[in-house]
Design a protein around this motif. Sequence first.
Motif, PDB file in Angstrom:
ATOM      1  N   ASN A  21      48.781  69.993  15.660  1.00  0.00           N
ATOM      2  CA  ASN A  21      49.769  69.955  16.547  1.00  0.00           C
ATOM      3  C   ASN A  21      49.864  68.807  17.027  1.00  0.00           C
ATOM      4  O   ASN A  21      49.385  68.501  17.686  1.00  0.00           O
ATOM      5  N   TYR A  22      51.122  68.805  16.720  1.00  0.00           N
ATOM      6  CA  TYR A  22      51.375  67.106  17.188  1.00  0.00           C
ATOM      7  C   TYR A  22      52.685  67.111  18.633  1.00  0.00           C
ATOM      8  O   TYR A  22      53.605  68.199  18.221  1.00  0.00           O
ATOM      9  N   VAL A  23      52.778  66.149  19.683  1.00  0.00           N
ATOM     10  CA  VAL A  23      53.344  66.669  20.440  1.00  0.00           C
ATOM     11  C   VAL A  23      53.900  65.056  21.087  1.00  0.00           C
ATOM     12  O   VAL A  23      52.926  64.002  20.874  1.00  0.00           O
ATOM     13  N   GLY A  24      54.865  65.084  21.298  1.00  0.00           N
ATOM     14  CA  GLY A  24      55.406  63.432  21.756  1.00  0.00           C
ATOM     15  C   GLY A  24      54.973  63.456  23.234  1.00  0.00           C
ATOM     16  O   GLY A  24      55.137  63.881  23.874  1.00  0.00           O
ATOM     17  N   ILE A  25      55.057  62.394  23.363  1.00  0.00           N
ATOM     18  CA  ILE A  25      54.828  61.807  25.044  1.00  0.00           C
ATOM     19  C   ILE A  25      55.184  60.506  25.407  1.00  0.00           C
ATOM     20  O   ILE A  25      55.942  59.325  24.719  1.00  0.00           O
ATOM     21  N   GLU A  26      55.929  60.830  26.624  1.00  0.00           N
ATOM     22  CA  GLU A  26      57.031  58.988  27.484  1.00  0.00           C
ATOM     23  C   GLU A  26      55.792  58.636  27.619  1.00  0.00           C
ATOM     24  O   GLU A  26      55.666  58.960  28.646  1.00  0.00           O
ATOM     25  N   THR A  27      55.142  57.379  27.650  1.00  0.00           N
ATOM     26  CA  THR A  27      54.829  57.364  29.109  1.00  0.00           C
ATOM     27  C   THR A  27      55.309  55.582  29.019  1.00  0.00           C
ATOM     28  O   THR A  27      56.728  55.232  28.692  1.00  0.00           O
ATOM     29  N   HIS A 228      58.749  50.333  31.984  1.00  0.00           N
ATOM     30  CA  HIS A 228      59.124  49.823  30.291  1.00  0.00           C
ATOM     31  C   HIS A 228      59.116  52.026  29.904  1.00  0.00           C
ATOM     32  O   HIS A 228      57.878  51.831  30.233  1.00  0.00           O
ATOM     33  N   TRP A 229      60.112  52.695  29.763  1.00  0.00           N
ATOM     34  CA  TRP A 229      59.119  53.310  28.741  1.00  0.00           C
ATOM     35  C   TRP A 229      58.793  52.976  27.644  1.00  0.00           C
ATOM     36  O   TRP A 229      59.659  53.116  26.522  1.00  0.00           O
ATOM     37  N   THR A 230      58.316  54.173  26.706  1.00  0.00           N
ATOM     38  CA  THR A 230      57.599  54.622  24.737  1.00  0.00           C
ATOM     39  C   THR A 230      57.077  54.899  24.477  1.00  0.00           C
ATOM     40  O   THR A 230      56.464  56.054  25.780  1.00  0.00           O
ATOM     41  N   GLU A 231      57.856  55.928  23.851  1.00  0.00           N
ATOM     42  CA  GLU A 231      57.503  57.264  22.261  1.00  0.00           C
ATOM     43  C   GLU A 231      56.184  56.894  21.874  1.00  0.00           C
ATOM     44  O   GLU A 231      56.108  56.013  21.372  1.00  0.00           O
ATOM     45  N   GLU A 232      55.091  58.151  22.629  1.00  0.00           N
ATOM     46  CA  GLU A 232      53.889  57.847  21.288  1.00  0.00           C
ATOM     47  C   GLU A 232      53.899  59.295  21.047  1.00  0.00           C
ATOM     48  O   GLU A 232      54.442  60.177  21.477  1.00  0.00           O
ATOM     49  N   THR A 233      53.012  59.782  20.415  1.00  0.00           N
ATOM     50  CA  THR A 233      52.612  60.769  19.572  1.00  0.00           C
ATOM     51  C   THR A 233      50.772  61.348  20.172  1.00  0.00           C
ATOM     52  O   THR A 233      50.468  60.404  19.642  1.00  0.00           O
ATOM     53  N   ARG A 234      51.037  62.606  20.777  1.00  0.00           N
ATOM     54  CA  ARG A 234      49.880  62.988  20.824  1.00  0.00           C
ATOM     55  C   ARG A 234      49.515  64.670  19.700  1.00  0.00           C
ATOM     56  O   ARG A 234      50.218  64.608  19.353  1.00  0.00           O
ATOM     57  N   TRP A 235      48.162  64.850  20.085  1.00  0.00           N
ATOM     58  CA  TRP A 235      48.667  65.626  19.185  1.00  0.00           C
ATOM     59  C   TRP A 235      47.115  66.684  20.238  1.00  0.00           C
ATOM     60  O   TRP A 235      46.542  66.927  21.710  1.00  0.00           O
ATOM     61  N   TYR A 236      46.781  68.633  19.462  1.00  0.00           N
ATOM     62  CA  TYR A 236      46.294  68.914  20.087  1.00  0.00           C
ATOM     63  C   TYR A 236      45.482  70.054  18.960  1.00  0.00           C
ATOM     64  O   TYR A 236      46.322  70.023  17.580  1.00  0.00           O
ATOM     65  N   TYR A 237      44.304  70.852  18.810  1.00  0.00           N
ATOM     66  CA  TYR A 237      43.688  71.425  17.646  1.00  0.00           C
ATOM     67  C   TYR A 237      44.232  72.911  18.221  1.00  0.00           C
ATOM     68  O   TYR A 237      43.967  73.425  19.332  1.00  0.00           O
ATOM     69  N   SER A 238      43.534  73.691  17.402  1.00  0.00           N
ATOM     70  CA  SER A 238      44.011  75.069  16.871  1.00  0.00           C
ATOM     71  C   SER A 238      43.800  75.769  15.493  1.00  0.00           C
ATOM     72  O   SER A 238      42.487  74.784  15.053  1.00  0.00           O
ATOM     73  N   ASN A 239      43.470  77.092  16.242  1.00  0.00           N
ATOM     74  CA  ASN A 239      42.693  77.632  14.878  1.00  0.00           C
ATOM     75  C   ASN A 239      43.464  79.092  15.178  1.00  0.00           C
ATOM     76  O   ASN A 239      44.044  79.611  15.822  1.00  0.00           O
ATOM     77  N   ALA A 240      43.025  79.657  13.947  1.00  0.00           N
ATOM     78  CA  ALA A 240      43.030  81.556  13.828  1.00  0.00           C
ATOM     79  C   ALA A 240      42.698  82.582  15.026  1.00  0.00           C
ATOM     80  O   ALA A 240      43.108  83.173  15.100  1.00  0.00           O
ATOM     81  N   SER A 291      49.889  64.294  34.014  1.00  0.00           N
ATOM     82  CA  SER A 291      49.446  62.708  34.761  1.00  0.00           C
ATOM     83  C   SER A 291      48.119  62.597  35.779  1.00  0.00           C
ATOM     84  O   SER A 291      48.426  62.029  36.467  1.00  0.00           O
ATOM     85  N   GLN A 292      47.655  62.874  34.958  1.00  0.00           N
ATOM     86  CA  GLN A 292      46.377  63.165  35.607  1.00  0.00           C
ATOM     87  C   GLN A 292      44.937  62.459  34.985  1.00  0.00           C
ATOM     88  O   GLN A 292      44.026  62.821  34.175  1.00  0.00           O
ATOM     89  N   LEU A 293      45.484  60.936  34.595  1.00  0.00           N
ATOM     90  CA  LEU A 293      44.352  60.069  34.065  1.00  0.00           C
ATOM     91  C   LEU A 293      43.224  59.658  34.146  1.00  0.00           C
ATOM     92  O   LEU A 293      42.351  60.069  32.423  1.00  0.00           O
ATOM     93  N   ASP A 294      42.703  60.279  35.109  1.00  0.00           N
ATOM     94  CA  ASP A 294      40.929  60.537  35.110  1.00  0.00           C
ATOM     95  C   ASP A 294      40.127  61.471  34.751  1.00  0.00           C
ATOM     96  O   ASP A 294      38.909  61.055  34.127  1.00  0.00           O
ATOM     97  N   LYS A 295      40.470  62.100  34.490  1.00  0.00           N
ATOM     98  CA  LYS A 295      40.091  63.391  34.552  1.00  0.00           C
ATOM     99  C   LYS A 295      40.496  63.879  32.903  1.00  0.00           C
ATOM    100  O   LYS A 295      39.390  64.073  31.717  1.00  0.00           O
ATOM    101  N   ALA A 296      41.305  63.090  32.434  1.00  0.00           N
ATOM    102  CA  ALA A 296      42.750  63.295  30.692  1.00  0.00           C
ATOM    103  C   ALA A 296      40.731  62.207  30.104  1.00  0.00           C
ATOM    104  O   ALA A 296      40.546  62.483  29.011  1.00  0.00           O
ATOM    105  N   TYR A 297      40.813  60.817  30.424  1.00  0.00           N
ATOM    106  CA  TYR A 297      39.639  59.791  30.262  1.00  0.00           C
ATOM    107  C   TYR A 297      38.215  60.664  30.082  1.00  0.00           C
ATOM    108  O   TYR A 297      37.831  60.939  29.241  1.00  0.00           O
ATOM    109  N   GLU A 298      38.129  61.849  31.344  1.00  0.00           N
ATOM    110  CA  GLU A 298      36.462  62.351  31.319  1.00  0.00           C
ATOM    111  C   GLU A 298      36.587  63.312  30.333  1.00  0.00           C
ATOM    112  O   GLU A 298      35.003  63.341  29.635  1.00  0.00           O
ATOM    113  N   TRP A 299      37.706  63.393  30.103  1.00  0.00           N
ATOM    114  CA  TRP A 299      37.369  65.473  28.936  1.00  0.00           C
ATOM    115  C   TRP A 299      37.383  64.292  27.232  1.00  0.00           C
ATOM    116  O   TRP A 299      36.691  65.179  26.054  1.00  0.00           O
TER     117      TRP A 299
END
Length: 345
Positions: A21-27, A228-240, A291-299
């Motif tokens: 599943n895709y989700v937009g993010i502004e950074t 400045h702000w930019t729009e990017e695309t992220r995603w997350y996995y799903s299943n049944a 916005s917890q980027l250190d933990k995001a990078y760790e995971w």
Amino acid sequence: MKKEIYLGGLSLLLTACGGINYVGIETCNPGEVTFPQDVRKVLMVNNAIAQPEKSGYTYSLLGVVQDTARAKADSALFDLCASCGTAILDASYFEDVLLFHDPLRDAGSSLVDQKLTRRQVDALCRSNDADAVISLDKMLFAMERKDVNIGAGYLTGTITVKMQGVMRAYLPDRDNSLATILIEDSVEFQQAAEDLRMLNYYLPTADEALRMAASALGSKVSGYFVPHWTEETRWYYSNADSRWKEASAFASSSKWDTAKAIWLREFESTSSKHQQAKLASNIALCYEMQSQLDKAYEWAKKSYDFFMESYGEKSRNTELLKAYSEVLKARILADKKLNTQIGSR
């Protein structure tokens, strides 16, 4: 459904039916140039020489190069400065952005990159009550128009404008510029019509094409000078699985903390490496959205390691998580620069 994602220069094509599943993010990204905190008013100036009308423009009509091709670049230089200044002002970073309407140079070669002198910068800042100067010191255009017959009596016309230039930021009382920015981009216009008269009606004139391209470039390069702000695309996995579906529903509603709690429990309860890889990626996204980027990078690094173990280095998911980890690492570094730029403003 397929979607192409660009991360860190890497392009990957993913298929949504595989549980993505895709989700937009502004950074928020820092500018390349970091101005001192006391810079409140900036002056935009044009210090470039417009190239000759006969230079840099070729026009080919049905394979025959026309010797009447002409294009004036004077207004395009002004438009680039004006659009850059407007975009910088819209960023609400400086108190004010001023535009110096007259070109600073009226003689010389367009090929010469001529810096502003300390005396010029001091005089410009003093007479315009500015704290810094952003100058277009060189700008060259290469424009090509090709009109070709595509059959059935129709013509197609394509105008390609390539641009290269130099911009600098200056501060008063300094012998050297604060920063030098090399700018480069291209813009294309394309149109089809039943005859040449209509094609000329639809396509911009040579002068208009230069001005439109320069204006677009000016807006784009403003990000070099301000956060400045930019729009990017992220995603997350799903299943049944019902728990995955529940977490996905919370994620789709931007309830990242609740989604993260579910994915963390699933991560701890499964021994499947490929499941852990996807869950770790999802958890990384939750932390990034918070916005917890250190933990995001760790995971994200955990996810990459699990994908490497499960699918190998050449797997699309492995490559994607490697790129995502690099993007997060870059965001962590960028945030430090951003905090410096924003400071007490």
